[in-house]
Design a protein around this motif. Structure first.
Motif, short mmCIF file in Angstrom:
data_model
loop_
_atom_site.label_atom_id
_atom_site.label_comp_id
_atom_site.label_asym_id
_atom_site.label_seq_id
_atom_site.Cartn_x
_atom_site.Cartn_y
_atom_site.Cartn_z
N LYS A 110 73.60 -31.72 32.85
CA LYS A 110 72.32 -31.33 32.27
C LYS A 110 71.33 -32.49 32.34
N ALA A 111 71.81 -33.70 32.04
CA ALA A 111 70.95 -34.88 32.05
C ALA A 111 70.49 -35.24 33.45
N THR A 112 71.35 -34.99 34.45
CA THR A 112 71.03 -35.38 35.83
C THR A 112 70.51 -34.23 36.68
N ARG A 113 70.30 -33.08 36.04
CA ARG A 113 69.84 -31.88 36.74
C ARG A 113 70.82 -31.45 37.84
N GLY A 114 72.10 -31.48 37.48
CA GLY A 114 73.13 -30.97 38.37
C GLY A 114 73.75 -31.98 39.31
N ILE A 115 73.38 -33.24 39.22
CA ILE A 115 73.91 -34.27 40.13
C ILE A 115 75.13 -34.93 39.50
N ASN A 116 76.22 -35.02 40.28
CA ASN A 116 77.45 -35.64 39.79
C ASN A 116 77.36 -37.16 39.94
N THR A 117 77.08 -37.82 38.85
CA THR A 117 77.02 -39.28 38.87
C THR A 117 78.30 -39.92 38.36
N HIS A 118 78.95 -39.31 37.36
CA HIS A 118 80.04 -39.98 36.67
C HIS A 118 81.25 -39.09 36.39
N ARG A 119 81.51 -38.08 37.23
CA ARG A 119 82.66 -37.20 36.93
C ARG A 119 83.96 -37.98 36.87
N GLY A 120 84.21 -38.83 37.85
CA GLY A 120 85.43 -39.62 37.85
C GLY A 120 85.50 -40.58 36.68
N ALA A 121 84.37 -41.16 36.33
CA ALA A 121 84.32 -42.11 35.21
C ALA A 121 84.56 -41.41 33.89
N ILE A 122 84.08 -40.18 33.75
CA ILE A 122 84.33 -39.43 32.52
C ILE A 122 85.82 -39.32 32.29
N PHE A 123 86.57 -39.09 33.36
CA PHE A 123 88.02 -38.95 33.23
C PHE A 123 88.69 -40.29 32.96
N SER A 124 88.46 -41.28 33.82
CA SER A 124 89.20 -42.54 33.71
C SER A 124 88.78 -43.36 32.50
N LEU A 125 87.49 -43.54 32.27
CA LEU A 125 87.05 -44.30 31.11
C LEU A 125 87.34 -43.55 29.82
N GLY A 126 87.27 -42.21 29.87
CA GLY A 126 87.62 -41.44 28.69
C GLY A 126 89.07 -41.65 28.29
N LEU A 127 89.97 -41.65 29.27
CA LEU A 127 91.38 -41.91 28.99
C LEU A 127 91.58 -43.29 28.37
N LEU A 128 90.87 -44.26 28.88
CA LEU A 128 91.00 -45.62 28.35
C LEU A 128 90.49 -45.70 26.91
N CYS A 129 89.40 -45.01 26.62
CA CYS A 129 88.88 -45.00 25.25
C CYS A 129 89.88 -44.33 24.30
N ALA A 130 90.48 -43.22 24.76
CA ALA A 130 91.49 -42.54 23.94
C ALA A 130 92.70 -43.43 23.72
N ALA A 131 93.13 -44.13 24.78
CA ALA A 131 94.28 -45.02 24.67
C ALA A 131 93.99 -46.17 23.71
N ALA A 132 92.76 -46.69 23.74
CA ALA A 132 92.38 -47.75 22.81
C ALA A 132 92.45 -47.24 21.37
N GLY A 133 91.99 -46.00 21.16
CA GLY A 133 92.08 -45.42 19.83
C GLY A 133 93.51 -45.25 19.37
N ARG A 134 94.39 -44.76 20.27
CA ARG A 134 95.80 -44.57 19.91
C ARG A 134 96.46 -45.90 19.59
N ALA A 135 96.17 -46.93 20.41
CA ALA A 135 96.74 -48.26 20.17
C ALA A 135 96.24 -48.83 18.83
N ARG A 136 94.98 -48.62 18.54
CA ARG A 136 94.42 -49.09 17.28
C ARG A 136 95.11 -48.42 16.09
N ALA A 137 95.33 -47.13 16.17
CA ALA A 137 95.98 -46.40 15.09
C ALA A 137 97.41 -46.87 14.87
N GLN A 138 98.08 -47.26 15.95
CA GLN A 138 99.47 -47.69 15.86
C GLN A 138 99.62 -49.17 15.56
N GLY A 139 98.51 -49.90 15.60
CA GLY A 139 98.57 -51.34 15.37
C GLY A 139 99.18 -52.11 16.51
#
Length: 309
Positions: A110-139
């Motif tokens: 929607k922001a890019t008017r249909g242009i794929n700028t970050h599809r791969g990054a949404i997946f890979s960086l999103g996983l890393l953010c989730a993993a950081a959250g899980r690691a934080r919760a587990q100490g």
């Protein structure tokens, strides 16, 4: 079947006795991780020269996007990185991470008017953010190997299933999956199923090696980008130029590395020559760019964790 976890990775998980962080603490942490994720993508955008890729200097091999397009995309993803980190903190299943990623992709388009700028990054960086959250919760630590282990232990089996059996018609029609079917080139899904090996085994070590010899962060990122270009089967390149184009990218990148990378006095001229050729041939190693941003995020998360210990 859950993918095998490298032995070196499992040894990095050292639990720390700690009470789970409170809600306000969780939100502060998630905002900080989101800031690092957006910052990593911005760092990748600002880097130059990057053969065939969009930067603040030019649009590389693209006539449908520029730096402003990427900035709109970055702005649209800021809440996604926070939300997916919170999902990891709260031990969300992969189905929830996937749901957040799909919503983020819609916001990006929607922001890019249909242009794929970050599809791969949404997946890979999103996983890393989730993993950081899980690691934080587990100490547990958030050093690179431990972050990878956290990702594989919590979501590895689901990631493997996600890579082998896309569920949505739109996903089945994506450029990356069509390329994978035709040329057996790996993409973001395959990377995720294996715990982002190109990030943890190529990108991050390249950054560390360049820094160890005294390179600036900018030069280290150039070296890491070329290392990734030389090693991955980039579905973006295959989609635009087929196997011959992919071979050109790998050969140029390997030649740059073999010549010494940015340690050579004439590195800039070599990198610019590759950039000009890639633009002429419409080559754009966008997958390598996404993985570079992910590598930068891993380093930033590890640095943040080290500061707090």
């Amino acid at each position: 079947m859950r993918p095998a976890i490298p032995a070196a990775v499992t040894h990095a998980l050292i639990p720390h006795a700690a009470r789970p962080p409170g809600v306000s603490t969780q939100r502060r942490f998630a905002r900080e991780i989101a800031r690092l994720a957006v910052g990593s993508l911005y760092t990748e955008l600002c880097l130059y020269p990057k053969p065939g890729l969009v930067s603040l200097v030019d649009s590389g091999s693209h006539d449908d996007m520029n730096a402003a397009t990427f900035m709109r995309s970055l702005f649209s993803l800021r809440h996604y990185f926070k939300d997916i980190c919170l999902a990891g903190l709260n031990d969300a299943p992969f189905a929830r991470l996937k749901q957040l990623g799909i919503a983020a992709e819609k916001s990006m388009l929607k922001a890019t008017r249909g242009i794929n700028t970050h599809r791969g990054a949404i997946f890979s960086l999103g996983l890393l953010c989730a993993a950081a959250g899980r690691a934080r919760a587990q100490g547990t630590p958030m050093a690179p190997a431990a972050l990878r282990a956290t990702m594989l232990i919590r979501w590895g089996e689901e990631l493997a299933m996600h890579a082998s059996a896309p569920s949505a018609p739109a996903a089945a029609n994506s450029n990356g999956l069509r390329v994978a079917a035709r040329y057996a080139a790996s993409g973001a899904r395959e990377e995720g199923a294996l715990g982002l090996p190109s990030v943890f085994e190529i990108g991050v070590p390249a950054l560390q090696a360049s820094r160890a010899r005294g390179a600036t962060m900018t030069l280290a990122r150039i070296d890491a980008l070329f290392a990734l270009m030389a090693h991955i089967s980039d579905s973006n390149v295959y989609h635009r130029a087929g196997p011959q184009g992919a071979q050109t990218v790998r050969q140029h990148a390997q030649r740059f590395i073999d010549a010494g990378g940015t340690a050579r006095a004439d590195w800039l001229g070599q990198a610019l020559a590759s950039h000009q050729l890639f633009v002429k041939r419409r080559l754009s190693p966008g997958g390598a760019a996404d993985l570079l941003a992910a590598s930068c995020l891993v380093q930033a998360i590890a640095a943040l964790d080290a500061e707090r210990r």
